[in-house]
Design a protein around this motif. Sequence first.
Motif, PDB file in Angstrom:
ATOM      1  N   VAL A  97       0.893  -1.263  -0.077  1.00 57.59           N
ATOM      2  CA  VAL A  97      -0.049  -0.149  -0.055  1.00 57.59           C
ATOM      3  C   VAL A  97       0.679   1.174   0.042  1.00 57.59           C
ATOM      4  CG1 VAL A  97      -2.026  -1.045   1.164  1.00 57.59           C
ATOM      5  CG2 VAL A  97      -0.117  -0.027   2.452  1.00 57.59           C
ATOM      6  N   PRO A  98       0.139   2.332  -0.683  1.00 59.44           N
ATOM      7  CA  PRO A  98       1.257   3.758  -0.667  1.00 59.44           C
ATOM      8  C   PRO A  98       1.518   3.856   0.975  1.00 59.44           C
ATOM      9  CG  PRO A  98      -1.008   3.849  -1.761  1.00 59.44           C
ATOM     10  CD  PRO A  98      -1.125   2.552  -0.838  1.00 59.44           C
ATOM     11  N   VAL A 100       3.987   2.303   2.602  1.00 62.52           N
ATOM     12  CA  VAL A 100       4.686   1.258   3.169  1.00 62.52           C
ATOM     13  C   VAL A 100       6.157   1.226   3.109  1.00 62.52           C
ATOM     14  CG1 VAL A 100       4.516  -0.430   1.209  1.00 62.52           C
ATOM     15  CG2 VAL A 100       4.338  -1.257   3.395  1.00 62.52           C
ATOM     16  N   GLY A 101       6.612   1.783   2.080  1.00 66.70           N
ATOM     17  CA  GLY A 101       8.010   2.088   1.980  1.00 66.70           C
ATOM     18  C   GLY A 101       8.768   1.487   0.717  1.00 66.70           C
ATOM     19  N   THR A 104      11.475   3.485  -0.815  1.00 62.37           N
ATOM     20  CA  THR A 104      12.620   3.265   0.017  1.00 62.37           C
ATOM     21  C   THR A 104      13.259   2.062  -0.180  1.00 62.37           C
ATOM     22  OG1 THR A 104      11.372   4.750   1.259  1.00 62.37           O
ATOM     23  CG2 THR A 104      13.351   4.193   2.234  1.00 62.37           C
ATOM     24  N   GLU A 188       7.060  -2.624  -9.829  1.00 61.75           N
ATOM     25  CA  GLU A 188       6.426  -2.152  -8.751  1.00 61.75           C
ATOM     26  C   GLU A 188       4.895  -1.552  -8.811  1.00 61.75           C
ATOM     27  OE1 GLU A 188       8.024   1.768  -7.459  1.00 61.75           O
ATOM     28  OE2 GLU A 188       6.581   1.693  -5.804  1.00 61.75           O
ATOM     29  N   ASN A 235       8.074  -4.239   6.690  1.00 58.94           N
ATOM     30  CA  ASN A 235       9.097  -3.248   6.507  1.00 58.94           C
ATOM     31  C   ASN A 235       9.014  -2.140   7.797  1.00 58.94           C
ATOM     32  OD1 ASN A 235      11.156  -1.729   5.303  1.00 58.94           O
ATOM     33  ND2 ASN A 235       9.464  -0.317   4.323  1.00 58.94           N
ATOM     34  N   SER A 274      14.114  -3.058   7.637  1.00 52.94           N
ATOM     35  CA  SER A 274      14.071  -1.696   7.603  1.00 52.94           C
ATOM     36  C   SER A 274      14.776  -1.131   6.500  1.00 52.94           C
ATOM     37  CB  SER A 274      14.675  -1.196   8.998  1.00 52.94           C
ATOM     38  OG  SER A 274      15.073   0.364   8.739  1.00 52.94           O
ATOM     39  N   SER A 275      14.216  -0.489   5.626  1.00 60.94           N
ATOM     40  CA  SER A 275      14.505  -0.023   4.314  1.00 60.94           C
ATOM     41  C   SER A 275      15.422   1.137   4.710  1.00 60.94           C
ATOM     42  CB  SER A 275      13.469   0.528   3.542  1.00 60.94           C
ATOM     43  OG  SER A 275      12.593  -0.675   3.217  1.00 60.94           O
ATOM     44  N   ILE A 276      15.311   1.921   5.609  1.00 60.39           N
ATOM     45  CA  ILE A 276      15.826   3.036   6.092  1.00 60.39           C
ATOM     46  C   ILE A 276      17.306   2.684   6.927  1.00 60.39           C
ATOM     47  CG2 ILE A 276      16.115   4.792   7.820  1.00 60.39           C
ATOM     48  CD1 ILE A 276      13.274   5.748   7.079  1.00 60.39           C
TER      49      ILE A 276
END
Length: 364
Positions: A97-98, A100-101, A104, A188, A235, A274-276
């Motif tokens: 969903v928008p 969610v990352g 990133t 994507e 995520n 964690s994408s960050i």
Amino acid sequence: MNNNKNDKSALRVNKGVEQPSMVNPSLATGIKNRFKKESLSADQYFNGIRQGDRAVLSRAITLIESTRPEDKQKAGILINKCLPYSGNSFRIGITGVPGVGKSTFIESYGLSLIKQKKKIAVLAIDPSSSRTKGSILGDKTRMEKLSTNSNAFIRPSSSAGTLGGVARNTRESIILCEAAGFDIILIETVGVGQSETAVAQMVDFFLLLMLAGGGDELQGIKRGIMEMADLIVINKADGDNLNKANLAKREYQNALHLFPASESGWYPKVVTASSIEGTGLSEIQNLIDKYLSLTTENNYFDHHRKQQLISIMKETISDALINRFFNSKTIKAKIKDFENKILKGEISPYEAADKLLEMYENNL
Ligand code: GDP
């Protein structure tokens, strides 16, 4: 201070201030005229793509998305030229969903793949851009580092038109990207529509990004999508969210046990990431490698790709038949009458459909 009650309402919207253009408009027109794009021949497109020219690749995707008959013809020639050079990438569908990352995640995953000497193409299907002009995928700076990397190619495509049309454009874009030498293609989609099912049918591996503690109603939407996933990534597993993410991982693992075994022999996995912070990426890569070796050994990879080719043929036939039907002279001449009769209650829609189909077949 203005004490007007309305000022305090959360519903009050301030009039926006128009932002100045980032580019001097007269300069932009000048550049546009000076570099007015000459149309390329199918051979020129092909050569540019084979040389890995990303600008030509991008224009070629615009060509295949075009609905103009002369473009369609050229696109057909181009696709046929590229087909023998396609098929060599690993195609990964990524949805969620928008917020969610996704971007990133794709940025950090993509950069990690580039470190391993891979060339990455990202095809982003944006369901909102056709209707609202504003777009979920394009309205913010996405994947800044990846988009400037010479081993990456990022292409957002609007999903204007029919789902079948979008699926076809994406499949053809994959062929072009493969002919251009990209090793990994990430496709994507925003996990809110039907495009996920179409995408799941054109990729080798389907990855679903999720958040810990999403509401029940969201989980409902995702159930069908969850069944298609080869890997669920929880995520934003960082900071205060870490415990919740681990809990969600166990819950999803339990939920996945209830799904029927997949034809590939692969049991879908759940990981946290964690994408960050970049955590979880090596585990994800490990699992993707395992999937690839399992499905290569048991031949599912090839079998699945071949099944996809058969589906493409069937879809192409059904699209073409629908087009021919609605564009045939007989149907064009009669369909309005039948629509009116349905509206007046003189005929049922089923009867009307039967009669029209019969007329079409008799006039072939
Ligand atoms: P998309 O709409 O799915 O593409 O989501 P974005 O990648 O644009 O991310 C939405 C927001 O979530 C942004 O503010 C990101 O900085 C943030 N975000 C993305 N991944 C993570 C993560 O792993 N941890 C945290 N804490 N925030 C993240």
